[in-house]
Each structure stands twice: as C-alpha cells, then as structure tokens.
Motif scaffolding. Structure first.
Motif, PDB file in Angstrom:
ATOM      1  N   ARG A  57      94.459  65.848  95.308  1.00  0.00           N
ATOM      2  CA  ARG A  57      94.879  67.274  95.875  1.00  0.00           C
ATOM      3  C   ARG A  57      96.438  67.049  96.215  1.00  0.00           C
ATOM      4  O   ARG A  57      96.592  68.291  96.963  1.00  0.00           O
ATOM      5  N   GLY A  58      96.899  66.319  95.772  1.00  0.00           N
ATOM      6  CA  GLY A  58      98.414  66.326  96.141  1.00  0.00           C
ATOM      7  C   GLY A  58      98.905  65.725  97.424  1.00  0.00           C
ATOM      8  O   GLY A  58     100.030  65.848  97.828  1.00  0.00           O
ATOM      9  N   TYR A  59      98.158  64.909  97.883  1.00  0.00           N
ATOM     10  CA  TYR A  59      98.696  64.227  99.382  1.00  0.00           C
ATOM     11  C   TYR A  59      99.777  63.254  98.986  1.00  0.00           C
ATOM     12  O   TYR A  59     100.530  62.886  99.907  1.00  0.00           O
ATOM     13  N   MET A  60      99.842  62.648  97.850  1.00  0.00           N
ATOM     14  CA  MET A  60     101.001  61.672  97.706  1.00  0.00           C
ATOM     15  C   MET A  60     102.089  62.723  96.944  1.00  0.00           C
ATOM     16  O   MET A  60     103.384  62.211  97.087  1.00  0.00           O
ATOM     17  N   THR A  61     101.892  63.482  96.104  1.00  0.00           N
ATOM     18  CA  THR A  61     103.000  64.297  95.509  1.00  0.00           C
ATOM     19  C   THR A  61     103.858  64.760  96.715  1.00  0.00           C
ATOM     20  O   THR A  61     105.031  65.129  96.461  1.00  0.00           O
ATOM     21  N   ARG A  62     103.148  65.545  97.523  1.00  0.00           N
ATOM     22  CA  ARG A  62     104.100  66.045  98.641  1.00  0.00           C
ATOM     23  C   ARG A  62     105.176  65.383  99.263  1.00  0.00           C
ATOM     24  O   ARG A  62     106.371  65.701  99.312  1.00  0.00           O
ATOM     25  N   PRO A  63     104.974  64.143  99.760  1.00  0.00           N
ATOM     26  CA  PRO A  63     105.976  63.436 100.289  1.00  0.00           C
ATOM     27  C   PRO A  63     106.798  62.763  99.294  1.00  0.00           C
ATOM     28  O   PRO A  63     107.922  62.702  99.506  1.00  0.00           O
ATOM     29  N   TYR A  67     111.753  63.524  98.456  1.00  0.00           N
ATOM     30  CA  TYR A  67     112.732  62.432  97.913  1.00  0.00           C
ATOM     31  C   TYR A  67     113.132  62.578  96.557  1.00  0.00           C
ATOM     32  O   TYR A  67     114.438  62.387  96.454  1.00  0.00           O
ATOM     33  N   PHE A  68     112.382  62.802  95.835  1.00  0.00           N
ATOM     34  CA  PHE A  68     112.772  62.858  94.445  1.00  0.00           C
ATOM     35  C   PHE A  68     113.116  64.439  93.845  1.00  0.00           C
ATOM     36  O   PHE A  68     112.917  65.298  94.485  1.00  0.00           O
ATOM     37  N   GLY A  69     114.134  64.403  92.946  1.00  0.00           N
ATOM     38  CA  GLY A  69     114.372  65.669  92.438  1.00  0.00           C
ATOM     39  C   GLY A  69     113.436  66.373  91.642  1.00  0.00           C
ATOM     40  O   GLY A  69     113.439  67.768  91.653  1.00  0.00           O
ATOM     41  N   ARG A  70     112.488  65.831  91.071  1.00  0.00           N
ATOM     42  CA  ARG A  70     111.370  66.360  90.341  1.00  0.00           C
ATOM     43  C   ARG A  70     109.960  65.362  90.454  1.00  0.00           C
ATOM     44  O   ARG A  70     110.201  64.332  90.230  1.00  0.00           O
ATOM     45  N   VAL A  71     108.989  65.978  90.920  1.00  0.00           N
ATOM     46  CA  VAL A  71     107.874  65.278  90.889  1.00  0.00           C
ATOM     47  C   VAL A  71     106.776  65.759  89.949  1.00  0.00           C
ATOM     48  O   VAL A  71     106.355  67.265  90.360  1.00  0.00           O
ATOM     49  N   ASP A  72     106.294  65.140  88.763  1.00  0.00           N
ATOM     50  CA  ASP A  72     105.175  65.723  88.077  1.00  0.00           C
ATOM     51  C   ASP A  72     103.840  65.279  88.452  1.00  0.00           C
ATOM     52  O   ASP A  72     104.044  63.874  88.813  1.00  0.00           O
ATOM     53  N   SER A  73     102.716  66.073  88.437  1.00  0.00           N
ATOM     54  CA  SER A  73     101.647  65.519  88.739  1.00  0.00           C
ATOM     55  C   SER A  73     100.450  65.847  87.832  1.00  0.00           C
ATOM     56  O   SER A  73     100.480  66.725  87.307  1.00  0.00           O
ATOM     57  N   ALA A  74      99.386  65.074  87.929  1.00  0.00           N
ATOM     58  CA  ALA A  74      98.276  65.131  87.018  1.00  0.00           C
ATOM     59  C   ALA A  74      97.164  64.192  87.445  1.00  0.00           C
ATOM     60  O   ALA A  74      97.420  63.525  88.384  1.00  0.00           O
ATOM     61  N   ASP A  75      95.906  64.525  87.069  1.00  0.00           N
ATOM     62  CA  ASP A  75      94.639  63.692  87.655  1.00  0.00           C
ATOM     63  C   ASP A  75      93.800  63.637  86.217  1.00  0.00           C
ATOM     64  O   ASP A  75      93.558  64.708  85.699  1.00  0.00           O
ATOM     65  N   ALA A  76      92.849  62.683  86.139  1.00  0.00           N
ATOM     66  CA  ALA A  76      91.650  62.807  85.222  1.00  0.00           C
ATOM     67  C   ALA A  76      90.542  63.621  85.830  1.00  0.00           C
ATOM     68  O   ALA A  76      89.880  64.156  84.912  1.00  0.00           O
ATOM     69  N   TYR A  79      90.989  68.547  90.865  1.00  0.00           N
ATOM     70  CA  TYR A  79      90.787  69.060  92.281  1.00  0.00           C
ATOM     71  C   TYR A  79      91.595  70.364  92.507  1.00  0.00           C
ATOM     72  O   TYR A  79      91.668  70.627  93.648  1.00  0.00           O
ATOM     73  N   GLY A  80      91.817  71.216  91.629  1.00  0.00           N
ATOM     74  CA  GLY A  80      92.338  72.386  91.776  1.00  0.00           C
ATOM     75  C   GLY A  80      94.020  72.478  92.141  1.00  0.00           C
ATOM     76  O   GLY A  80      94.480  73.380  92.566  1.00  0.00           O
ATOM     77  N   TYR A  81      94.719  71.257  91.850  1.00  0.00           N
ATOM     78  CA  TYR A  81      95.789  71.089  92.369  1.00  0.00           C
ATOM     79  C   TYR A  81      96.860  70.960  91.086  1.00  0.00           C
ATOM     80  O   TYR A  81      98.104  71.464  91.136  1.00  0.00           O
TER      81      TYR A  81
END
Length: 212
Positions: A57-63, A67-76, A79-81
């Motif tokens: 659900r993005g609880y690690m992506t958000r923090p 710090y990072f210039g860009r964060v890409d996220s995905a999951d197998a 979770y609607g995120y």
C-alpha cells in the motif's frame, strides 16, 4: 486440554502459506532509519532513482520519496496503489535504477536479492528478519559469494502487523537492514546498529493509509 502458549516469542512467529502475499507493511520510521543511519549522504540521494518492487500500500514508498529524486513502485499483488508486477519475472532492465529497496516476502527474499543486484546500479537494501542471516542454503546461495556490505540490526523492535501499520503494535521478532553497496567493502561486511530512532523519525500521517 492443553493450555495455549501465548508467550511473546511464540506469538510473534509468522507462518505464512506458500501462496500468501506476506502482507506485513513496514512502519515508515524504519525506512527513514535506513537512510538516516545506514546509507547516509541524504542530499546525494536527491539525484538518484529507487525501485520499491514489493510496495503493498506504499508505506515504504512514501518515506523513500522524501529522500530520492524518483521512486518507482510495484507489487505482485493488487493493493490499489501501484502497477501489478512480479519483480522476479517482470523484465526490468539491468541497472535501470540506482537503488532497489524493499521488504520482500521472507520466503522469496533470497531471490529478490539476486534479482535486485541485477536491476540496481548502486545498491540494494532489504528489510528482513535477523534470522535471514542463518541457513546453509542462503549462505551457499548469496552470502558466500555476494555478502552484504552492511548488516544493520535494529536496536528497537520494528512491529509489523498483517495488513496494516499499527503504532500500538509490539513484536518479539528482530529485524535488520541487509545492504549491498556495489564496489564497497566487497567480501568484508560491516556490522552496524540502527540506534533508537523511532520517536525522532515518526511523522504525522505515517499510520494513515498510504493509498488514500
């Protein structure tokens, strides 16, 4: 009738079926602890990219995005995120991101490390139970030839609850950050501790739904 064993050590054990999503979100302060106390050079990260391939659900992506210039996220799993992508099979290009940082399903953590070391240009960090250090299989599979550059044990417990983050949760399970920095201390892992930092690194809104 036998009495149920409700000791902290027993109750904290996680037994997930093989087809489980292993949905135990990371409290955001634990991710900030990685950056502030293990990786360091926070300002330098502003120009770098990061992939969180088991984002839930993005609880690690958000923090990480702090710090990072860009964060890409995905999951197998959906979770609607973020996009649904199985990190172990999705055709990410080699060295497509500077860092890969995640809390992978424990049963797949070794495979995540191997895949992440291909995808990342600069480094890989996974949050895992301290016992990930154990087992002949993992020693032969990754640690013997690809030891982490840093092993950072949390001095505080990182409580993880199935399906949510909970500021009141507790746990008897120890967690650590396993970090591979390419070209750094190859073959000579550095033992570190993440100092007590929860109270300092918690933020307003950390325990609200990251997908809202």
């Amino acid at each position: 009738m036998s009495k149920q064993n409700t000791s902290h050590a027993v109750m904290a054990q996680r037994y997930e079926p093989k087809d489980s999503a292993d949905d135990f979100p990371t409290p955001p302060w634990a991710t900030r602890g990685l950056i502030e106390h293990v990786i360091g050079d926070v300002e330098d990260l502003r120009s770098l990219t990061c992939l969180e391939p088991a984002c839930g659900r993005g609880y690690m992506t958000r923090p990480l995005s702090e710090y990072f210039g860009r964060v890409d996220s995905a999951d197998a799993h959906d979770y609607g995120y973020a996009p649904i992508r199985d990190f172990l099979t999705y055709p990410y290009e080699a060295q497509s991101h500077d860092w890969v940082i995640t809390n992978p399903p424990f049963r797949l953590a070794e495979e995540f490390v191997e895949r992440a070391l291909v995808v990342a240009r600069k480094g890989v960090a996974i949050l895992a139970r301290t016992v990930f250090l154990e087992s002949v299989g993992r020693y032969n599979g990754i640690f013997k030839d690809m030891p982490p550059s840093k092993f950072a044990q949390f001095t505080e417990r990182v409580p993880m609850v199935k399906g949510r983050v909970d500021p009141k949760a507790s746990t008897a399970t120890g967690y650590a950050w396993f970090v591979w920095e390419k070209g750094a201390n190859e073959g000579h892992p550095r033992l570190m501790w993440v100092p007590p930092c929860r109270k300092i690194l918690e933020r307003d809104g950390d325990y609200s739904s990251a997908s809202n």
